[in-house]
Design an enzyme around this catalytic site. Sequence first.
Site, short mmCIF file in Angstrom:
data_model
loop_
_atom_site.label_atom_id
_atom_site.label_comp_id
_atom_site.label_asym_id
_atom_site.label_seq_id
_atom_site.Cartn_x
_atom_site.Cartn_y
_atom_site.Cartn_z
N ASP A 1 48.74 12.05 -77.73
CA ASP A 1 47.44 11.03 -78.37
C ASP A 1 47.78 9.62 -77.65
O ASP A 1 48.71 9.33 -78.63
CB ASP A 1 47.25 11.96 -78.88
CG ASP A 1 45.81 11.54 -79.74
OD1 ASP A 1 45.13 11.27 -78.70
OD2 ASP A 1 45.05 10.68 -80.57
N THR B 1 44.03 10.72 -73.60
CA THR B 1 43.96 10.12 -74.23
C THR B 1 42.12 10.17 -74.18
O THR B 1 41.30 10.01 -73.05
CB THR B 1 43.80 8.20 -73.89
OG1 THR B 1 42.95 8.13 -75.60
CG2 THR B 1 43.67 7.74 -72.83
N GLY B 2 40.76 10.55 -74.85
CA GLY B 2 39.37 10.04 -74.32
C GLY B 2 38.98 8.63 -74.65
O GLY B 2 38.00 8.71 -73.77
#
Length: 684
Positions: free
Chosen positions: A375, A525-526
């Site tokens: 992440d 990742t966002g």
Amino acid sequence: MIHTKNGQHNHNDHEKHHGSHDKDHSNHGHAGHDHHGDMVQEFRNKFFIILIFTIPIMLLSPMIQNFMGVDWRFTGDIYILAALSTFVYFYGGWPFIKGAVDELKDREPGMMTLIAMAISIAFFYSIAVVFGFDGEQIFWELATLVLIMLLGHWIEMRSINNASKALESLASLMPDTANRISEDGSTEEVQVDEIKAGDHVMVKPGEKMPLDGKIIKGKSQVDESMLTGESVPVVKSAGDEVIGGSINREGSLTVEIEKLMDESYLNQVIEMVKESQKTKSRTQDITNQAAKWLFYIALAAGIITFIVWLAMGSTVDTAIQRMVTVMVITCPHALGLAAPLVISVSTALSAKYGLLIRKRPQFERARNIDAVIFDKTGTLTEGTFGVTDIESFSDMDENTILTHAATVENDSEHPIATGILDEASERNLELHELSDFNSITGVGIEGTIDGRNVKVVSPGYVAQQNIDFDDARFNEWSGQGKTVVFLMIDEELSGAVALADKIKESAKETVAELHKRNIRAIMLTGDNRKVADYVAEQIGIDEVYAEVLPNQKAEKVAEIQERGLVVAMTGDGINDAPALTRADVGIAVGAGTDIAMDSADIVLVDSNPKDILAIFSLSKRTYNKLVQNLIWATGYNIFAIPLAAGVLAPWGIILSPAVGAILMSLSTIIVAINAQLLHRFEVE
């Protein structure tokens, strides 16, 4: 504001079921102490008492006297020998006999049944010899067998207990009282369990933080070494979190309590470790299975040996002696210690390297990882804004631009302000006097320094004012996904400051090391594509999945697994929990949220991605040691049983019960030494 590692060193525990000889063991230790503490004491005491009894048993044994070339026989010596050995069998052997009864009740013969069978056969065979049976009594073997078993269990219990004690000593380091601040500003000393969330407490220099909370006033150096293993005290000031049990070194602090004892970080880690004690290692299951099979093999081999020797025309006495040797020699204490000793050493090592192992089977699987999914925020990056670039459009240098920007930002709570102020404090810059502070909605902030109007504004404001400037650097920064603010003095453009989520220095080294081991590094990742690509390029990531919604993370992990890769997932947020659970090995970063830690198999207590390398190295080394020990322990039996049964008897080679016991002891010692060699482990 300095963001510290909310990490926690601790010792994961190895859990092993010794039959059930510990089920009803009472707890004499202090409150909350694991029963392993009492068992260490029990096995240690038994070991030394049996050692005292073993010496005269050895000296009175005719076989040992022959070996030493002396004759110390006297009338009735055999009865003294029998009496001493009876005590050894019932007192020293009791934990094993009781464990065997429990195993047989569960119809699961294992290690305890094997040990009990070996010592019972040695004891009753020798007693029969005392009362006229034709053969050689082997009381000395019974005594040494019991002694070695007790030593082995003492070592094992102690290593289990040390891990438990490390946690409990942490819990005991929490202070009992705290100075609570009343509404009128006075302080009173109260018991920690009287404190409620939201209470304010005064922590003076040299005192411990009573519970987890946030500093609301004061600045000091806080020693978190017992919690995070970080030897250097960390500077903390208003807004920073503190962990209960850490020591305040310098100034007085006012702390607002956020978590009570049972919710505290420390308590959660203790609970997690207790939970981890319940997860059985795959290798332990293998050893328990091996013990079960060896029990059946010993019975079968003993009976076959007895029948074959009788069929060959031997006396009943000789046939029984062969059978006894086979059944005693099959007792594989080496096998019983093979896994526990290695696991206990690897547990201590994992704590040293800042790893909290919650599920051992997944830890054992980590040696086969093909890809690590990271992440981004909080794992590869700090999760906080930091200044990356400064550009001047005037005769001002970088430090002057930063000083002006920091002075104006000093009263703002915005993350950008925090980033600018952190950089100014790192460069030890003195801020100016500011007056007429004003927030310009949606644009930035302004104030007056030395009679001049100073603004820190967004690119949008500069565009609105139609101010021309060399925008090559600005475009480059924007392309990297950085946030840019401009400094204006009396409406003239003076400089620009670029900020981004800071990449952890250790992240680059980690990815480089993974590549050396042929492990792919993948980022999930966002965040937007620009930012993700920039970070990936800086670190050397192989694949990037950007703009992934929280509910899609687990699906992405599954997609990568479908390519045939064994996957480890590293994350720290609530939205990472499903992905951590979906991965073959879920690794939570210690400073992350409780739910991410609960979903993980392994927790990096220091929030340092580089510790992932220690997981892979230690998993591989632990597994290799386990395999070596299992091969040695079972290989010994494969070699010794036929010898004990008398396969080489036609050539005059017969393994006596005495030599059988010596061989068995040797294999145990080799397994123990091999496990201790794991202490020489270093992360490659």
